[in-house]
Design an enzyme around this catalytic site. Structure first.
Site, PDB file in Angstrom:
ATOM      1  N   SER A   1       3.764   1.251 -17.871  1.00 32.20           N
ATOM      2  CA  SER A   1       2.626   1.203 -16.965  1.00 32.20           C
ATOM      3  C   SER A   1       1.390   0.646 -17.673  1.00 32.20           C
ATOM      4  O   SER A   1       1.012   1.123 -18.752  1.00 32.20           O
ATOM      5  CB  SER A   1       2.371   2.638 -16.467  1.00 32.20           C
ATOM      6  OG  SER A   1       1.267   2.689 -15.614  1.00 32.20           O
TER       7      SER A   1
ATOM      8  N   HIS B   1      -5.500  -5.798  -3.995  1.00 32.34           N
ATOM      9  CA  HIS B   1      -6.798  -6.472  -3.893  1.00 32.34           C
ATOM     10  C   HIS B   1      -6.662  -7.985  -3.796  1.00 32.34           C
ATOM     11  O   HIS B   1      -7.666  -8.702  -3.795  1.00 32.34           O
ATOM     12  CB  HIS B   1      -7.690  -6.086  -5.075  1.00 32.34           C
ATOM     13  CG  HIS B   1      -8.141  -4.667  -4.969  1.00 32.34           C
ATOM     14  ND1 HIS B   1      -9.225  -4.288  -4.213  1.00 32.34           N
ATOM     15  CD2 HIS B   1      -7.599  -3.530  -5.464  1.00 32.34           C
ATOM     16  CE1 HIS B   1      -9.350  -2.971  -4.266  1.00 32.34           C
ATOM     17  NE2 HIS B   1      -8.378  -2.481  -5.017  1.00 32.34           N
TER      18      HIS B   1
ATOM     19  N   LYS C   1      -7.168  -3.560   3.283  1.00 31.14           N
ATOM     20  CA  LYS C   1      -8.283  -4.243   2.617  1.00 31.14           C
ATOM     21  C   LYS C   1      -8.503  -5.604   3.291  1.00 31.14           C
ATOM     22  O   LYS C   1      -8.992  -5.638   4.396  1.00 31.14           O
ATOM     23  CB  LYS C   1      -8.059  -4.234   1.119  1.00 31.14           C
ATOM     24  CG  LYS C   1      -8.230  -2.779   0.602  1.00 31.14           C
ATOM     25  CD  LYS C   1      -7.868  -2.503  -0.827  1.00 31.14           C
ATOM     26  CE  LYS C   1      -8.109  -1.012  -1.132  1.00 31.14           C
ATOM     27  NZ  LYS C   1      -7.506  -0.536  -2.374  1.00 31.14           N
TER      28      LYS C   1
ATOM     29  N   THR D   1       5.284  10.379  10.011  1.00 29.29           N
ATOM     30  CA  THR D   1       5.205   9.604  11.249  1.00 29.29           C
ATOM     31  C   THR D   1       4.921   8.127  10.964  1.00 29.29           C
ATOM     32  O   THR D   1       4.107   7.809  10.098  1.00 29.29           O
ATOM     33  CB  THR D   1       4.091  10.197  12.145  1.00 29.29           C
ATOM     34  OG1 THR D   1       4.431  11.559  12.416  1.00 29.29           O
ATOM     35  CG2 THR D   1       3.949   9.439  13.450  1.00 29.29           C
TER      36      THR D   1
ATOM     37  N   THR E   1     -13.388   7.274 -11.217  1.00 31.78           N
ATOM     38  CA  THR E   1     -12.908   5.954 -10.794  1.00 31.78           C
ATOM     39  C   THR E   1     -13.008   4.963 -11.963  1.00 31.78           C
ATOM     40  O   THR E   1     -12.147   4.104 -12.132  1.00 31.78           O
ATOM     41  CB  THR E   1     -13.711   5.458  -9.577  1.00 31.78           C
ATOM     42  OG1 THR E   1     -13.701   6.486  -8.583  1.00 31.78           O
ATOM     43  CG2 THR E   1     -13.130   4.199  -9.001  1.00 31.78           C
TER      44      THR E   1
HETATM   45  C1  LIG Z   1      -6.851   0.855  -2.616  1.00 35.36           C
HETATM   46  C2  LIG Z   1      -5.746   0.744  -3.593  1.00 35.36           C
HETATM   47  C3  LIG Z   1      -4.470   1.228  -3.290  1.00 35.36           C
HETATM   48  C4  LIG Z   1      -4.207   2.060  -2.081  1.00 35.36           C
HETATM   49  O1  LIG Z   1      -4.199   1.318  -0.919  1.00 35.36           O
HETATM   50  P1  LIG Z   1      -4.585   2.048   0.448  1.00 35.36           P
HETATM   51  O2  LIG Z   1      -3.948   1.245   1.493  1.00 35.36           O
HETATM   52  O3  LIG Z   1      -6.081   2.085   0.488  1.00 35.36           O
HETATM   53  O4  LIG Z   1      -4.026   3.448   0.347  1.00 35.36           O
HETATM   54  C5  LIG Z   1      -3.426   0.952  -4.149  1.00 35.36           C
HETATM   55  N1  LIG Z   1      -3.625   0.253  -5.289  1.00 35.36           N
HETATM   56  C6  LIG Z   1      -4.853  -0.178  -5.638  1.00 35.36           C
HETATM   57  C7  LIG Z   1      -5.018  -0.952  -6.908  1.00 35.36           C
HETATM   58  C8  LIG Z   1      -5.954   0.065  -4.811  1.00 35.36           C
HETATM   59  O5  LIG Z   1      -7.167  -0.337  -5.180  1.00 35.36           O
END
Ligand SMILES: *Cc1c(COP(=O)(O)O)cnc(C)c1O
Length: 404
Positions: free
Chosen positions: A136, A216, A247, A277, A362
């Site tokens: 990882s 992203h 996103k 679900t 974060t």
């Molecule tokens: C936001 C994010 C996720 C999770 O995606 P969601 O659809 O918001 O749950 C997974 N990996 C990374 C790197 C993220 O930034």
């Protein structure tokens, strides 16, 4: 036992550190993105959102909104069950086909979020493959870390974006162990991009499977929005591509794509896929339209890149330091949690600029920042106004400048 007192003590510690999270209450109004209404202590006010992950404004695209409304009218609101028990709708099947095509894979599998897709896929791979080792990247997202932990497989952390370190760590493992190399393409907090080709080369050398989180990057990079792996012509070298619909696609949900056997394996053994679900059909319908639009339209991506360049140039002109990176994410480093929150508060209150402070956990302590995500719908005037505001705060708070 006074449980509330126990809770409160930890909350007080968090507040004293400056890391207590306060949500800004936002009212998005369709058609005005990135403008929104903030409901704060002083009442409602119009603001410009500078930290949205709806990077391209697709969440308010007329075609996408129409698809959701139309599907809700025709199918109703919920899926009505898990995928296995009455919850699989034609919209899910169509969306999975769209996603498999987007990434050039045989199959795709939907999840209720990107978080769940990482947690469930890595959890299942790590626990179901006997003797598996997951390698990882040190800066992987919490959802991958939790999935790996949940799997109880052996975990080896390699230095961020460092294929040579990955090589050393792979070389030290037994030749016959199934190995999974897990990493992201665009890292969302620093905005740096993984050397995907080099990582694949190293993984191939040891027969490891490659797992990439393109959350992203999907919709944002590549001629059809397939992500950085598409842009670099490397999709076929990745075993599993994971993404989100929440996103750049402006909807909700997560997914993986890969071989038919891989997707069938996760579908059949993953608790996080089976016992929940299914996505509302209307969400699936909207996501499909958003993906299909960004497959053929490059206008959003092009305009977005222009605005990113303009923002960077303006920050440079004012000597406001920001992390240099090849992506669409512009982190302005404050390096102090209290100052970071204060600047964010003043930007909102006095300038109608909304950018959320990014604090621990974060990002590491001491690297607190404001993370700007300029989009195609931010105007030149928006950029101008925001940079002037930041400049005057830089003066007020006596923050260091970067001399060009
Ligand atoms: C936001 C994010 C996720 C999770 O995606 P969601 O659809 O918001 O749950 C997974 N990996 C990374 C790197 C993220 O930034």
């Amino acid at each position: 036992m006074d449980f509330d007192a126990l809770f409160q003590r930890q909350l007080d510690d968090l507040k004293a550190e400056g890391n207590y999270r306060v949500f800004a209450e936002m009212e998005r109004t369709c058609g005005t993105h990135p403008k929104a209404v903030n409901h704060g202590p002083g009442g409602a006010r119009d603001v410009t959102v500078w930290c949205s992950n709806d990077y391209l404004g697709m969440g308010q695209h007329p075609k996408v909104v129409e698809a959701m409304v139309e599907a809700a009218r025709s199918c109703g609101t919920g899926a009505g069950g898990t995928r296995n028990i009455s919850g699989t709708n034609s919209h899910h099947i169509a969306l999975e086909k769209e996603l498999a095509d987007l990434h050039g894979k045989e199959a795709a599998l939907l999840f209720t979020s990107g978080y769940v897709s990482n947690w469930a896929a890595l959890g299942t791979l790590g626990s179901r493959l006997p003797g598996a080792v997951i390698l990882s990247d040190a800066l992987n997202h919490a959802s991958m870390i939790e999935g790996i932990r949940h799997s109880r497989a052996q975990k080896v952390i390699w230095k961020h974006n460092d294929p040579e370190d990955l090589d050393r760590k792979l070389a030290a493992l037994p030749a016959d162990a199934p190995k999974i190399v897990a990493f992201e393409s665009v890292y969302s907090m620093d905005g740096d991009i993984a050397p995907i080709r080099e990582i694949c080369d190293v993984a191939d050398k040891y027969g490891a499977m490659t797992y990439i989180d393109e959350v992203h990057a999907v919709g944002m990079y590549g001629p059809r929005g397939g992500g950085v792996a598409e842009q670099e012509g490397l999709m076929d070298r990745i075993t599993l591509i994971e993404g989100t619909l929440g996103k750049a696609f402006g909807c909700f949900g997560g997914y993986i794509t890969g071989s038919a056997a891989l997707c069938d394996f996760i579908r059949s053994f993953s608790s996080g896929f089976i016992f929940t679900t299914a996505l509302p059909p209307a969400v699936a319908a909207a996501a499909k339209v958003s993906i299909a639009h960004l497959k053929t339209s490059d206008a959003e991506r092009r305009k977005q890149r222009e605005q990113v360049e303009k923002l960077r140039a303006r920050l440079d002109a004012y000597g406001i330091p920001h992390l240099d990176n090849p992506s669409h994410i512009v982190p302005v480093m404050i390096k102090d949690p209290v100052k970071c929150r204060m600047i964010s508060d003043i930007l909102m209150r006095d300038f109608g600029v909304y950018v959320q402070p990014i604090n621990y956990p974060t990002v590491p302590k001491g690297t607190e920042r404001l993370r700007f995500t300029p989009g195609p719908l931010h105007t030149d005037a928006d950029i101008d106004h925001m940079c002037r505001a930041l400049n005057s705060l830089w003066q007020q708070c006596a923050l260091a400048r970067q001399v060009a």
